[in-house]
Design a protein around this motif. Structure first.
Motif, short mmCIF file in Angstrom:
data_model
loop_
_atom_site.label_atom_id
_atom_site.label_comp_id
_atom_site.label_asym_id
_atom_site.label_seq_id
_atom_site.Cartn_x
_atom_site.Cartn_y
_atom_site.Cartn_z
N UNK A 124 -18.45 2.55 25.90
CA UNK A 124 -17.36 3.57 26.65
C UNK A 124 -17.83 4.83 27.26
N UNK A 125 -18.71 5.07 26.39
CA UNK A 125 -19.47 6.53 26.86
C UNK A 125 -20.03 6.32 28.47
N UNK A 126 -20.49 5.28 28.95
CA UNK A 126 -21.15 5.09 30.03
C UNK A 126 -19.84 4.92 31.21
N UNK A 127 -18.76 4.95 30.87
CA UNK A 127 -17.73 4.62 31.85
C UNK A 127 -17.36 5.92 32.58
N UNK A 128 -16.94 5.99 33.54
CA UNK A 128 -16.21 7.10 34.41
C UNK A 128 -15.40 7.90 33.29
N UNK A 129 -15.66 9.16 33.21
CA UNK A 129 -14.60 9.87 32.04
C UNK A 129 -14.97 9.36 30.66
N UNK A 130 -16.34 9.10 30.35
CA UNK A 130 -16.47 8.31 29.12
C UNK A 130 -16.21 9.24 28.09
N UNK A 131 -16.51 10.39 28.11
CA UNK A 131 -16.18 11.11 26.85
C UNK A 131 -14.76 11.43 26.54
N UNK A 132 -13.85 11.48 27.56
CA UNK A 132 -12.34 11.55 27.12
C UNK A 132 -12.17 10.13 26.94
N UNK A 133 -12.54 8.85 27.09
CA UNK A 133 -12.30 7.56 26.75
C UNK A 133 -12.57 7.63 25.01
N UNK A 134 -13.81 8.08 24.76
CA UNK A 134 -14.43 7.76 23.68
C UNK A 134 -13.37 8.83 22.49
#
Length: 370
Positions: A124-134
């Motif tokens: 999830x961290x490597x997705x766009x906006x990963x930090x928000x998703x995490x």
């Protein structure tokens, strides 16, 4: 009448560490007299006899890819809650994210079996906006943890992190590690060892250190490094195999082929990027390596790795060591490998799923009225 309804978002027709845990625990509960229903995506393959006493509620859903996860979690949790309500059954969720989605439908007082902590996953961290998703996933997992009546985790470190992260009382969490199915590997213990063969068995996920795998394949002592499994790093490995003659990437294989190859290897490996997520795991592949009696070289972190090294069954590699050098040293020492082989088989006697299922069943003694 269903006593226990287990919700799982994976493909139980595709054996891997996660589905093995779910099916072993479900079968173990059934063997102890509970009427168990599994709510899962429609299995991709025919199920074996372990499922004969289980009721399967299946939903046609995709089981691969991050983008499919929200829909899958919604549909599986919805159906599981409906079954549990209708049958007056105890509800069990596999994975904290699935349970977290279920809490948005008002469910609480369930058994939560946590395989891993998703909010720190690089998936999830490597997705766009990963930090928000995490951060959102952390919120979802927290909802599940705070609303569960019983929490089961795979390692002591995972328990410690949950206690610290979500301020859960330490006595509310029990540890039931992963294991292996004895019947699946017993026929392959007598396979002749190929001294120049190294093997990896498992999911090719982002935690895997594929650069270390390339280094292993390039060792002069290695004629064949066979990588068995599938995942998002498979394409990278297959591309590299065109340049490295000894590297062979098979994809998923039936048990008889996979275990025969692993059992024939002089050394089995599990090179990982060290992280807290990796350290909290209970890698199923290591249980199978030990059960087959194959000496292993593994990245430090998981409690199981430390235990196997203490038992003389594995070599643990720290971040300041070269993984391929540790493999090379083992390949060049037949006596050491033979000693590790015997130690691995002795250690594995306590790792069987039948024992883990007995531990897990204790969770239900006070909460299900038979």
């Amino acid at each position: 009448m269903t006593d226990i309804c287990i919700a799982h978002g994976g493909d139980i027709g595709e054996p891997n560490g996660g589905t093995d845990r779910v099916t072993a625990l479900a079968a173990g509960l059934s063997d102890r007299g509970y009427d168990v229903t599994l709510v899962v995506p429609t299995p991709s393959n025919q199920l074996d006899e372990r499922f004969s006493d289980l009721r399967i509620e299946s939903i046609d859903l995709p089981t691969h890819g991050v983008s499919t996860q929200p829909r899958r979690a919604y549909q599986i949790s919805k159906r599981a809650i409906e079954v549990a309500d209708k049958e007056n059954a105890k509800l069990q969720f596999e994975h904290s994210t699935l349970a977290g989605v279920g809490t948005f439908r008002g469910v609480s007082d369930f058994v939560l079996d946590i395989h891993d902590l998703a909010f720190r996953s690089p998936l999830y961290g490597e997705l766009p906006m990963g930090s928000i998703i995490q951060r959102f996933i952390e919120f979802v997992e927290g909802r599940a943890i705070h609303r569960a009546n019983n929490i089961v985790v795979v390692s002591k470190l995972m328990k410690e992190i949950i206690v610290e992260q979500w301020k859960v009382p330490v006595d509310d969490i029990i540890v039931v590690p992963n294991g292996y199915f004895e019947h699946r590997i017993a026929p392959y213990r007598s396979v002749e060892t190929v001294p120049s063969r190294v093997a990896f068995l498992g999911t090719l996920h982002p935690k895997l250190d594929i650069e270390a795998m390339y280094d292993i394949a390039r060792l002069p002592e290695v004629d064949e490094f066979v990588v068995i499994g599938d995942g998002n790093r498979r394409e990278d490995l297959e591309s590299a195999s065109k340049q490295i003659d000894s590297l062979s990437v098979t994809g998923r294989l039936p048990d008889e082929k996979a275990f025969q190859l692993v059992s024939s290897a002089a050394v089995a490996v599990n090179p990982q990027f060290p992280s807290e997520l990796q350290a909290t795991s209970s890698p199923v592949k290591l249980y199978y390596y030990a059960g087959l009696g194959v000496p292993s070289v593994v990245t430090e972190g998981p409690e199981l790795a430390t235990d196997l090294e203490a038992a003389g069954a594995a070599k643990v590699v720290s971040p300041n060591e070269d993984f391929d050098i540790a493999v090379r040293e083992l390949l060049n020492s037949k006596d050491r490998r033979e000693s590790m082989k015997q130690s691995a088989r002795r250690a594995a006697e306590t790792f069987q799923w039948s024992r883990r299922a007995a531990q897990f069943a204790e969770v239900y003694e006070p909460v299900v009225d038979m």
